[in-house]
Write an enzyme that holds these catalytic residues in place. Structure first.
Site, PDB file in Angstrom:
ATOM      1  N   GLU A   1       0.379  -1.365  -0.034  1.00 44.96           N
ATOM      2  CA  GLU A   1      -0.025  -0.367   0.269  1.00 44.96           C
ATOM      3  C   GLU A   1       0.925   1.505   0.547  1.00 44.96           C
ATOM      4  O   GLU A   1       1.681   1.534   0.794  1.00 44.96           O
ATOM      5  CB  GLU A   1      -0.879  -0.126   1.288  1.00 44.96           C
ATOM      6  CG  GLU A   1      -2.475  -0.611   1.303  1.00 44.96           C
ATOM      7  CD  GLU A   1      -2.901  -0.665   2.439  1.00 44.96           C
ATOM      8  OE1 GLU A   1      -2.521  -0.202   3.387  1.00 44.96           O
ATOM      9  OE2 GLU A   1      -3.814  -1.428   2.696  1.00 44.96           O
TER      10      GLU A   1
ATOM     11  N   TRP B   1      -2.237   2.480  -3.281  1.00 41.98           N
ATOM     12  CA  TRP B   1      -3.766   2.088  -2.188  1.00 41.98           C
ATOM     13  C   TRP B   1      -4.736   3.803  -3.009  1.00 41.98           C
ATOM     14  O   TRP B   1      -3.630   4.506  -2.948  1.00 41.98           O
ATOM     15  CB  TRP B   1      -3.376   2.381  -1.172  1.00 41.98           C
ATOM     16  CG  TRP B   1      -4.493   2.736  -0.226  1.00 41.98           C
ATOM     17  CD1 TRP B   1      -5.878   3.663   0.348  1.00 41.98           C
ATOM     18  CD2 TRP B   1      -5.546   1.080  -0.101  1.00 41.98           C
ATOM     19  NE1 TRP B   1      -6.766   2.625   0.520  1.00 41.98           N
ATOM     20  CE2 TRP B   1      -6.735   2.075   0.858  1.00 41.98           C
ATOM     21  CE3 TRP B   1      -4.787  -0.373  -0.072  1.00 41.98           C
ATOM     22  CZ2 TRP B   1      -7.855   1.046   1.351  1.00 41.98           C
ATOM     23  CZ3 TRP B   1      -6.876  -1.106   0.688  1.00 41.98           C
ATOM     24  CH2 TRP B   1      -7.443  -1.047   0.921  1.00 41.98           C
TER      25      TRP B   1
ATOM     26  N   GLU C   1     -13.646   5.158   3.547  1.00 38.84           N
ATOM     27  CA  GLU C   1     -12.024   4.814   4.395  1.00 38.84           C
ATOM     28  C   GLU C   1     -12.358   5.021   5.449  1.00 38.84           C
ATOM     29  O   GLU C   1     -12.150   6.271   6.592  1.00 38.84           O
ATOM     30  CB  GLU C   1     -11.622   6.712   3.805  1.00 38.84           C
ATOM     31  CG  GLU C   1     -10.503   6.613   5.270  1.00 38.84           C
ATOM     32  CD  GLU C   1      -9.321   5.526   4.159  1.00 38.84           C
ATOM     33  OE1 GLU C   1      -8.815   4.744   3.757  1.00 38.84           O
ATOM     34  OE2 GLU C   1      -7.997   5.801   5.830  1.00 38.84           O
TER      35      GLU C   1
HETATM   36  O1  IFM Z   1      -7.494   2.726   3.789  1.00 39.38           O
HETATM   37  C1  IFM Z   1      -6.820   2.217   4.624  1.00 39.38           C
HETATM   38  C2  IFM Z   1      -6.448   0.802   4.333  1.00 39.38           C
HETATM   39  O2  IFM Z   1      -7.926  -0.366   4.676  1.00 39.38           O
HETATM   40  C3  IFM Z   1      -5.325   0.328   5.320  1.00 39.38           C
HETATM   41  N1  IFM Z   1      -4.075   0.792   4.973  1.00 39.38           N
HETATM   42  C4  IFM Z   1      -4.303   2.389   5.304  1.00 39.38           C
HETATM   43  C5  IFM Z   1      -5.783   2.887   4.021  1.00 39.38           C
HETATM   44  C6  IFM Z   1      -5.680   4.347   4.001  1.00 39.38           C
HETATM   45  O3  IFM Z   1      -5.962   4.933   5.516  1.00 39.38           O
END
Ligand code: IFM
Length: 472
Positions: A372, A422, A429
């Site tokens: 991510e 991501w 969110e």
């Molecule tokens: O949306 C989240 C994800 O579910 C987990 N990591 C951080 C992202 C952004 O806050």
């Protein structure tokens, strides 16, 4: 200067076979009809309570990925992306918990994931599948959630059932997503279920059971698929003192780093949790440091989630709080999440902080996957028509600067094999609701219309050429 870029040397090449992709999670995108009726997770109950989500939205429809995944996969392919990260809806797949160990999966639900994953495999897309992405089946959540060892045991059983049913479609397994943010929001900050505040001991108890669950899942998956690639994702965040000359700021910075960044991976390395001094002398914390059976070395690769850094300061309001407070540098460039864009932090994590975890005690190397990294902008959920948010220069700047940092780390020897942005789509969110938008693809939630942002075109070009021109 060593790293100076000129238009002549500007194009950065990534290693051959580098994997470019995007990440999602089930609750944030699926809009799952079954969950909304009978088989709830703690999160669908949480979003229904007024005041829990800042823009009062829910994930009841989210991106309707559950019914639209075929066209979303087309979008992914159109962006030249070769990997997708999804997560499984534990609450719907396996809603009840029991002692008999003979739990079975809901086969209709399995069919949905089989179709989704096989559609990805047919298009040659590498699959990353997370088993726990913040949502617990209601029955387990009501029975103490991760504070109970029972949840860890059920999680191990769930992993084994999934390995048997869906294992052939899964390239990379992620047992648990971001354990430390999860327990922080759930037991300290109180903004996520179960909504406890300042309960550090419960946060640490939950981490211990998550480690047990991770170890059980790791072995359960390997029992079915011996060469599976299994890990968890760590949310890495460099901590820096607000004032480096203030020893108290330095102390809280050290404590935050050791706990938030290192507690989980170090426990996997050593087979037991290790807390920094003086926490390790506190009897109830010491009791959590007993070795965890089967935990050591349960990591086949390293999953890195990276967004920002954290400036930390001691607080005189809470002089005995070893973790202090975050301090927001108002001069820094921050996203709507309040997160500073700090690409050097990604370089630091990849080249320094991760080092202790890149070789297991049996000598096996753990390659790195960035699972991510992304940037959010704020646009209310009701928007439909117009150009809003499509020219996303901030996201492009964030993306390019972080890819440059990643490239520099690879040049310095970091074994990074892939990068997942991501997120593919704007989505739900968590406590921020639908308004915080991370997508390469804009979603107009009222109509579910998808539109590619400028960043999507930029990322597609990078993925296609496997190169990055920082001057674009
Ligand atoms: O949306 C989240 C994800 O579910 C987990 N990591 C951080 C992202 C952004 O806050």
């Amino acid at each position: 200067m060593e790293d100076e870029l000129t238009p002549q040397n500007a194009t950065l090449k990534f290693p051959e076979g580098f994997l470019w992709g995007a990440a999602t999670s089930h609750f944030q995108v699926e809009g799952h009809p079954t969950e909304m009726s009978t088989r709830l997770s703690d999160w669908s109950k949480w979003t229904a309570i007024a005041g829990n989500i800042s823009d009062s939205t829910t994930a009841d429809s989210a991106c309707e990925f559950f019914s639209r995944y075929q066209s979303d996969i087309e979008l992914l392919g159109g962006l030249n992306l070769g990997a997708l990260r999804i997560s499984l809806n534990w609450a719907v797949l396996c809603p009840t918990s029991g002692e008999d160990g003979k739990r079975s999966l809901d086969m209709k639900e399995v069919e949905y994931y089989r179709n989704l994953l096989s559609s990805l495999k047919k298009r040659n897309i590498t699959t990353f599948v997370t088993l726990f992405h913040f949502c617990l089946p209601e029955a387990l959540a009501d029975d103490e959630g991760w504070l109970s060892e029972k949840t860890a045991i059920e999680f191990g059983r769930f992993a084994e059932l999934i390995a048997r049913e869906l294992g052939e479609y899964i390239d990379y397994w992620i047992t648990i997503n971001e354990p430390l943010p999860y327990v922080y929001q759930g037991y300290v900050d109180g903004s996520w279920p179960p909504g406890q505040k300042q309960h550090y001991l419960n946060a640490f108890k939950a981490v211990r059971n998550m480690l047990k669950g991770h170890a059980l899942a790791y072995h359960a998956i390997h029992k079915v698929i011996p060469d599976a690639k299994v890990s968890f994702t760590n949310h890495w965040r460099p901590f820096v003192p607000r004032n480096k000359w203030n020893p108290l700021d330095c102390l809280v910075t050290h404590m935050r780093n050791r706990v938030f960044n290192h507690l989980f991976p170090a426990a996997i390395k050593h087979g037991a949790m290790q807390f920094p001094f003086p926490l390790n002398f506190e009897p109830s914390i010491k009791a959590l440091c007993e070795p965890i059976e089967g935990l050591k070395d349960t990591m086949d690769y390293s999953g890195v989630n990276y967004y920002t850094r954290d400036m930390s300061q001691h607080s005189f309001e809470a002089p005995f709080d070893f973790f202090g407070r975050s301090w927001r540098n108002l001069e820094a460039e921050i996203s709507c999440m309040g997160w500073e864009s700090y690409p050097d932090g990604l370089f630091e994590i990849l080249t320094k902080e991760l080092k202790p975890y890149l070789k297991r005690s049996d000598g096996k190397d753990c390659p790195i996957m960035i699972t991510e990294n992304g940037y959010a902008t704020l646009f209310p959920a009701h928007l439909v028509e117009g150009d809003w948010s499509l020219t996303d220069e901030f996201r492009i700047k964030y993306l390019i600067s972080h890819l440059m940092a990643m490239h520099k780390a690879i040049q310095k020897g970091a074994n990074v094999k892939g990068y997942l942005y991501w997120s593919l789509l704007d989505n739900f969110e968590w406590a921020e609701g639908l308004k915080a938008r991370f997508g390469l693809v804009r979603v107009a939630f009222p109509t579910q219309e998808r539109t590619l942002r400028k960043s999507a075109y930029v990322y597609a070009k990078i993925a296609q050429s496997n190169t990055l021109d920082p001057f674009i």
